[in-house]
Each structure stands twice: as C-alpha cells, then as structure tokens.
Design a protein around this motif. Structure first.
Motif, PDB file in Angstrom:
ATOM      1  N   LEU A  65       1.201  -0.877  -0.166  1.00 37.83           N
ATOM      2  CA  LEU A  65      -0.001   0.289  -0.124  1.00 37.83           C
ATOM      3  C   LEU A  65       0.597   1.518  -0.281  1.00 37.83           C
ATOM      4  O   LEU A  65       0.444   2.568  -0.650  1.00 37.83           O
ATOM      5  CB  LEU A  65      -0.617   0.223   1.271  1.00 37.83           C
ATOM      6  CG  LEU A  65      -1.707   0.640   1.442  1.00 37.83           C
ATOM      7  CD1 LEU A  65      -2.887   1.113   0.574  1.00 37.83           C
ATOM      8  CD2 LEU A  65      -2.060   1.381   3.057  1.00 37.83           C
ATOM      9  N   THR A  66       2.215   1.805   1.067  1.00 39.15           N
ATOM     10  CA  THR A  66       3.208   2.518   0.365  1.00 39.15           C
ATOM     11  C   THR A  66       3.001   2.870  -0.259  1.00 39.15           C
ATOM     12  O   THR A  66       3.636   3.710  -0.943  1.00 39.15           O
ATOM     13  CB  THR A  66       4.053   2.089   1.525  1.00 39.15           C
ATOM     14  OG1 THR A  66       3.126   2.057   3.153  1.00 39.15           O
ATOM     15  CG2 THR A  66       5.079   3.311   2.320  1.00 39.15           C
ATOM     16  N   PHE A  67       4.197   1.610  -1.353  1.00 43.14           N
ATOM     17  CA  PHE A  67       4.441   1.665  -2.845  1.00 43.14           C
ATOM     18  C   PHE A  67       3.501   2.329  -3.461  1.00 43.14           C
ATOM     19  O   PHE A  67       3.672   2.728  -4.327  1.00 43.14           O
ATOM     20  CB  PHE A  67       5.362   0.799  -3.074  1.00 43.14           C
ATOM     21  CG  PHE A  67       6.664   0.480  -2.404  1.00 43.14           C
ATOM     22  CD1 PHE A  67       7.812   1.357  -2.874  1.00 43.14           C
ATOM     23  CD2 PHE A  67       6.824  -0.534  -2.286  1.00 43.14           C
ATOM     24  CE1 PHE A  67       8.577   1.432  -2.180  1.00 43.14           C
ATOM     25  CE2 PHE A  67       7.681  -0.520  -1.393  1.00 43.14           C
ATOM     26  CZ  PHE A  67       8.783  -0.275  -1.214  1.00 43.14           C
ATOM     27  N   TRP A  68       2.205   1.102  -3.550  1.00 44.41           N
ATOM     28  CA  TRP A  68       1.013   2.002  -4.716  1.00 44.41           C
ATOM     29  C   TRP A  68       0.891   3.355  -4.472  1.00 44.41           C
ATOM     30  O   TRP A  68       1.101   3.984  -4.885  1.00 44.41           O
ATOM     31  CB  TRP A  68       0.251   1.131  -4.378  1.00 44.41           C
ATOM     32  CG  TRP A  68      -1.038   1.381  -5.247  1.00 44.41           C
ATOM     33  CD1 TRP A  68      -2.675   1.247  -5.138  1.00 44.41           C
ATOM     34  CD2 TRP A  68      -0.520   0.808  -6.440  1.00 44.41           C
ATOM     35  NE1 TRP A  68      -2.871   1.375  -6.183  1.00 44.41           N
ATOM     36  CE2 TRP A  68      -2.089   1.219  -7.445  1.00 44.41           C
ATOM     37  CE3 TRP A  68       0.598   0.238  -7.119  1.00 44.41           C
ATOM     38  CZ2 TRP A  68      -2.596   0.832  -8.413  1.00 44.41           C
ATOM     39  CZ3 TRP A  68      -0.113   0.148  -8.904  1.00 44.41           C
ATOM     40  CH2 TRP A  68      -1.534   0.310  -9.330  1.00 44.41           C
ATOM     41  N   THR A 105       9.669   1.725   8.549  1.00 45.34           N
ATOM     42  CA  THR A 105       8.480   1.320  10.056  1.00 45.34           C
ATOM     43  C   THR A 105       7.736  -0.288   9.978  1.00 45.34           C
ATOM     44  O   THR A 105       7.849  -0.278  10.973  1.00 45.34           O
ATOM     45  CB  THR A 105       6.974   2.845  10.486  1.00 45.34           C
ATOM     46  OG1 THR A 105       8.183   4.107   9.833  1.00 45.34           O
ATOM     47  CG2 THR A 105       6.565   2.662  11.264  1.00 45.34           C
ATOM     48  N   PHE A 106       6.925  -0.351   9.424  1.00 43.36           N
ATOM     49  CA  PHE A 106       6.563  -1.215   8.682  1.00 43.36           C
ATOM     50  C   PHE A 106       7.383  -2.005   8.613  1.00 43.36           C
ATOM     51  O   PHE A 106       6.517  -3.595   9.075  1.00 43.36           O
ATOM     52  CB  PHE A 106       5.625  -1.011   7.059  1.00 43.36           C
ATOM     53  CG  PHE A 106       4.479  -0.235   7.688  1.00 43.36           C
ATOM     54  CD1 PHE A 106       3.556  -0.907   8.789  1.00 43.36           C
ATOM     55  CD2 PHE A 106       4.468   0.305   6.668  1.00 43.36           C
ATOM     56  CE1 PHE A 106       2.389   0.658   8.584  1.00 43.36           C
ATOM     57  CE2 PHE A 106       3.408   1.376   6.189  1.00 43.36           C
ATOM     58  CZ  PHE A 106       2.530   1.583   7.230  1.00 43.36           C
ATOM     59  N   ALA A 230      -3.999   8.047   3.242  1.00 46.23           N
ATOM     60  CA  ALA A 230      -4.054   6.681   3.201  1.00 46.23           C
ATOM     61  C   ALA A 230      -2.834   5.791   4.049  1.00 46.23           C
ATOM     62  O   ALA A 230      -3.285   4.774   3.879  1.00 46.23           O
ATOM     63  CB  ALA A 230      -3.583   6.596   1.864  1.00 46.23           C
ATOM     64  N   VAL A 231      -1.824   6.399   4.393  1.00 46.44           N
ATOM     65  CA  VAL A 231      -0.988   5.800   4.656  1.00 46.44           C
ATOM     66  C   VAL A 231      -0.755   5.537   6.216  1.00 46.44           C
ATOM     67  O   VAL A 231      -0.801   5.050   7.336  1.00 46.44           O
ATOM     68  CB  VAL A 231       0.651   5.564   3.937  1.00 46.44           C
ATOM     69  CG1 VAL A 231       0.973   4.761   4.677  1.00 46.44           C
ATOM     70  CG2 VAL A 231      -0.124   4.780   2.430  1.00 46.44           C
ATOM     71  N   LEU A 232      -0.744   6.773   6.318  1.00 49.64           N
ATOM     72  CA  LEU A 232      -0.202   7.966   7.654  1.00 49.64           C
ATOM     73  C   LEU A 232      -0.713   7.091   9.466  1.00 49.64           C
ATOM     74  O   LEU A 232      -0.837   7.026   9.608  1.00 49.64           O
ATOM     75  CB  LEU A 232       0.598   9.302   7.954  1.00 49.64           C
ATOM     76  CG  LEU A 232       1.160   9.527   7.072  1.00 49.64           C
ATOM     77  CD1 LEU A 232       1.404  11.560   6.926  1.00 49.64           C
ATOM     78  CD2 LEU A 232       2.737   8.612   8.064  1.00 49.64           C
ATOM     79  N   HIS A 316      -9.683   2.026   2.860  1.00 48.61           N
ATOM     80  CA  HIS A 316      -9.840   2.885   3.538  1.00 48.61           C
ATOM     81  C   HIS A 316      -8.498   3.769   2.269  1.00 48.61           C
ATOM     82  O   HIS A 316      -8.645   5.562   1.795  1.00 48.61           O
ATOM     83  CB  HIS A 316      -9.966   3.074   4.699  1.00 48.61           C
ATOM     84  CG  HIS A 316     -10.047   4.880   5.054  1.00 48.61           C
ATOM     85  ND1 HIS A 316      -8.641   5.410   5.391  1.00 48.61           N
ATOM     86  CD2 HIS A 316     -10.860   5.645   5.076  1.00 48.61           C
ATOM     87  CE1 HIS A 316      -8.703   6.596   5.492  1.00 48.61           C
ATOM     88  NE2 HIS A 316     -10.031   6.868   5.938  1.00 48.61           N
ATOM     89  N   GLY A 317      -7.887   3.504   2.713  1.00 51.91           N
ATOM     90  CA  GLY A 317      -6.435   3.771   2.309  1.00 51.91           C
ATOM     91  C   GLY A 317      -7.038   4.734   0.495  1.00 51.91           C
ATOM     92  O   GLY A 317      -6.156   4.719  -0.146  1.00 51.91           O
ATOM     93  N   PHE A 318      -7.343   3.276  -0.729  1.00 55.97           N
ATOM     94  CA  PHE A 318      -7.570   3.355  -1.596  1.00 55.97           C
ATOM     95  C   PHE A 318      -8.865   4.102  -1.810  1.00 55.97           C
ATOM     96  O   PHE A 318      -8.877   5.621  -3.003  1.00 55.97           O
ATOM     97  CB  PHE A 318      -8.417   1.777  -2.589  1.00 55.97           C
ATOM     98  CG  PHE A 318      -7.066   1.174  -2.751  1.00 55.97           C
ATOM     99  CD1 PHE A 318      -5.388   0.916  -3.278  1.00 55.97           C
ATOM    100  CD2 PHE A 318      -6.875  -0.299  -1.692  1.00 55.97           C
ATOM    101  CE1 PHE A 318      -4.430   0.412  -2.679  1.00 55.97           C
ATOM    102  CE2 PHE A 318      -5.917  -1.048  -1.882  1.00 55.97           C
ATOM    103  CZ  PHE A 318      -4.734  -0.523  -2.265  1.00 55.97           C
ATOM    104  N   CYS A 319      -9.577   4.686  -0.824  1.00 58.27           N
ATOM    105  CA  CYS A 319     -11.004   4.914  -1.149  1.00 58.27           C
ATOM    106  C   CYS A 319     -10.713   6.665  -0.899  1.00 58.27           C
ATOM    107  O   CYS A 319     -11.546   7.384  -1.636  1.00 58.27           O
ATOM    108  CB  CYS A 319     -12.016   4.533  -0.245  1.00 58.27           C
ATOM    109  SG  CYS A 319     -13.588   5.364  -0.591  1.00 58.27           S
TER     110      CYS A 319
END
Length: 455
Positions: A65-68, A105-106, A230-232, A316-319
């Motif tokens: 998800l982070t790279f995307w 972090t991940f 999306a990420v934080l 939720h990250g994508f939307c």
C-alpha cells in the motif's frame, strides 16, 4: 525485502534534476511489483541481527500500500508541482524520504526502532504541508499536528523503555507472557493500556483526539492529503496491533471504554459530515468515522475483528486517497472547495462525475469492494462484544451511505455556477490515477485470504 530497501535507498539519494521525477515514478512502480511477491508470506521471516527488520503478511500488505500510494502521489502532483515547476526536486526528495521512513516502519521488528520511525514520519509530512500548502493557515495546521502527536507519544516512549528494561528485549517478535513477567494488578494494566494506546489513537485518529486531522487535510497539498489519509493514519492501527502482540494485552475495562468511545464518536463524526461546507474537510471527517470502525475491530479482540480491521485499512487507503484526488481536480477547475459553490459538475465534465460516483459508492461499502468485506467481518465481532454497541454501529453504516450520497449530489448536481468557465477536458493522467485506485479497491476481494494469513 533487502532488494526493496536497497532500491529505496537509491531512490532516496537520486538527484537528477532533468529526469529524476520520471525515474522515481518508474522505480516506485518496480518496487511495487517486487513487493507483491511477498504477500503470500504467512510467517515472520528475514531476521537482520535478530532485532532490526522483519516482516509478516500484515506488514507486507501495508508495504505494498505504501509503494502504491507513493506512486499515486507523484502522478497526482504532476500538474501542480512538475508542470508548474514548483520546487520539484525538494518535493520529490520529501516524498521519497517519507516513502523510505514508512517502509522501514512497517518492516521494523524492534519496538524502539518502530517508535522513532513512527515519529520521524511527521517531519516530511509537516514540510509538505508548509512548503506546498494552499493558504497561510498551514502553519497553524502543522503546529496542531505536531503538538497533538508529539505530546501524546511521550507516555508511549516511557512505557516502551520501562517494558524493554523489564523484559531485557525490545523485539516485537517475542510475545512473552507479559502478565507473569510484569505481575501487575488489573487497574495497573488499565492505566498501561491508556499510556500505550494514546499516541496511536491520536494518529488513528479517535474521536476527541481528531481535531488536528481536518486542519491538516484542508491545508495540505494533494500529495500530503493522499499520504496522510492512505498510509499515515494506518500507522495508528498498525501500532495498536503490534503493541497488542508485544504487551500481550487482554480485554480490560479500559479496552471496552475505548471501543465504546470510538464507535459513539464515529457516529458523531458521521453526523458532523453534514455540517461541513469544505469538500476536503468532509472527506477528512469521513476518514475519522471509517478509522473508528478499524479501532472497533481491533479492540474487539477477535480474529474476525482483526482481519476486518486489516481489510478496512486497505479499503480506506485506496478510497480516501482517490477522493482527495477528485477534490483536488474539482478545486483546480472551480478554484473553490465550497460545496455551496461547486455544483453542476455533471454538466461540465460527465466523465469525472462517473469517477465521483464510483468512489462515493465505494466509500459507503458497496459490493464488490474490500470495504464491504471489512465491515462484514467487523460487525459480528463488535456485536458479540456487547449488544450496547449495536445502535452506533447501525447508525454509522446508515450515515456513511447518507453522507456519501450527500457528497455526490452536492458536487455533481444542480445548476452550474456562473463564475466557472466551461471546460470539457482533463489530463489523461488523472483518469489513469483514478483507475489505478479503483482496480485494487474492488478486485482485492478475490484475494481476501490475505487478511487471515498473518495469524
């Protein structure tokens, strides 16, 4: 994963002024493809010095998800930063540094290393808001964000240092019987839960700790809003899951209090959405409502709740990232974010209205999105925790559909405002960006076993 870290380091130190922007887009694309190969990992692997970096399937999903989202941030900022020559090299440097910090972090297995990286992610985000924000109020928004997150994380740091000294280890892979080692009473465990979770609840954010989020979203550039939503925000829920494992928490009265406050607060923020006149502020408050469902799934303490929380984090990250991109396109055309003034876009640009419709129904958990999967898994886990939580859960589901329809009808229907010049075209990169958000948000339902692999 060593390859991902090595390529990310090359991306971080790259300083080509002419082709650096496009090279970084391609490198992020390659990193995203490489990270997909690690999604089927079901156990912890890759120990570096036994207490430095590791990953399981949950961290692998969030790395993807982070790279995307990092790739989408570059695409979304093509017009406002690259074409406008708005401090391009500094912007790309902050984006790549933020991507590197989130990746580490991940992948961190040491809770101390995780804490320092968790706090370090604030610095590039603050600089993005201050350097590329829209209004003079961005300084106040950055101050709100820093004070909320830094002050709330100090009790977490003290607790981590104390627990690491008692256990003689800070490795999150080791899940000791903390109750036998620390030998605390029930009321002490309740206080410990508050001390540990406060920093993550601010980042999540939970109702009553959320006031910094709408301010930061409104003042941030489109890339800042995308990565923030999306990420934080996922760092908060990810940190709660990891601390649940490290401290071996059980269900105490404080956990049920936070669960109740999160759900009732999520219902209230869903109602607050109808009082918003700023487009980005409405989307920010809807994020608070969705993340309260994630918190409810985690604090339910069930396998379905945790799996549903992971699915809802992805959805939720994508939307939310796509909705902030759409809000930015609307702002570029109408030069206002007011819902009262941005009307009738269906007559001016029907192709963009189609994407508004697709992401608004995605925001209300319409099938076949993974948003629906996450809510289906979270609902029974919360209902079986307590029957008193059924009313806010039902109201949140109803209100999320209601404010999504309100968002669509306010921005797309009605007479076109007189001050907007007619336009009929939009950059093809914008449609590519929206398409690349919509595809994984709907087709990851066919890989729903990913949310169960990390147990």
């Amino acid at each position: 994963m060593l390859g991902l870290i090595f390529v990310s380091l090359i991306l971080f130190f790259m300083r080509d002024k002419k082709m650096g922007w496009y090279v970084k887009i391609w490198v992020l694309s390659v990193n995203f493809v490489l990270s997909l190969f690690h999604l089927q990992q079901s156990n912890w692997t890759f120990n570096l010095s036994e207490s430095f970096l590791c990953w399981d399937s949950m961290s692998s999903v969030l790395v993807v998800l982070t790279f995307w989202i990092s790739l989408m941030m570059f695409l979304a900022s093509q017009a406002s930063v690259k074409m406008a020559a708005n401090k391009v090299n500094a912007f790309a440097f902050f984006l790549t540094s933020l991507n590197m910090i989130l990746l580490l972090t991940f992948l961190s297995s040491s809770i101390l290393f995780f804490y320092f990286l968790f706090e370090a992610s604030l610095i590039p985000t603050l600089l993005l808001i201050l350097g590329w924000g829209y209004q003079p109020e961005r300084l106040q928004a950055g101050m709100y964000m820093m004070i909320y997150t830094v002050m709330a994380s100090l009790p977490l740091l003290l607790t981590i240092l104390w627990a690491a000294s008692e256990l003689k280890s800070s490795n999150m892979l080791v899940t000791p019987m903390m109750h036998n080692i620390l030998n605390l009473k029930c009321w002490m465990w309740n206080i410990l839960i508050f001390l540990v979770f406060t920093a993550f609840l601010v980042k999540l954010p939970m109702f009553s700790l959320h006031l910094w989020l709408p301010k930061a979203h409104v003042e941030a550039p489109v890339a800042g809003s995308m990565v923030l939503a999306a990420v934080l925000l996922k760092l908060g829920s990810y940190g709660i899951l990891r601390c649940y494992q490290f401290f071996n928490f059980q269900i105490y009265s404080s956990s049920f209090f936070l669960l109740s406050l999160g759900l009732w607060g999520g219902m209230l923020t869903s109602m607050v959405c109808f009082r918003q006149i700023d487009l980005k502020s409405l989307i920010a408050y809807s994020s608070v409502g969705h993340m309260s469902l994630v918190l409810a799934g985690i604090l339910s303490g069930t396998t379905w709740g945790w799996g549903g929380a992971l699915a809802l984090m992805l959805a939720h990250g994508f939307c939310s990232s796509a909705l902030f991109s759409l809000a930015n396109y609307l702002y570029e055309k109408s030069h206002t974010r007011s819902l009262y003034m941005s009307k009738g876009m269906l007559m001016l640009l029907p192709a963009l209205s189609l994407w508004w419709f697709l992401f608004c129904i995605l925001n209300m958990a319409a099938p076949p999105s993974i948003n629906l999967l996450g809510e289906i898994m979270i609902f029974p886990s919360v209902i079986f925790s307590s029957s008193y939580l059924v009313p806010p859960l039902v109201m949140m589901s109803f209100l999320s559909a209601l404010y999504s329809m309100y968002l669509f009808t306010c921005s797309q229907h009605g007479g076109s405002p007189k001050f907007v010049k007619p336009f009929s075209q939009i950059n093809p990169t914008s449609f590519t960006l929206l398409f690349l958000h919509w595809i994984p948000a709907n087709f990851l339902i066919f890989k729903s076993e990913l949310v169960f692999l990390w147990y």
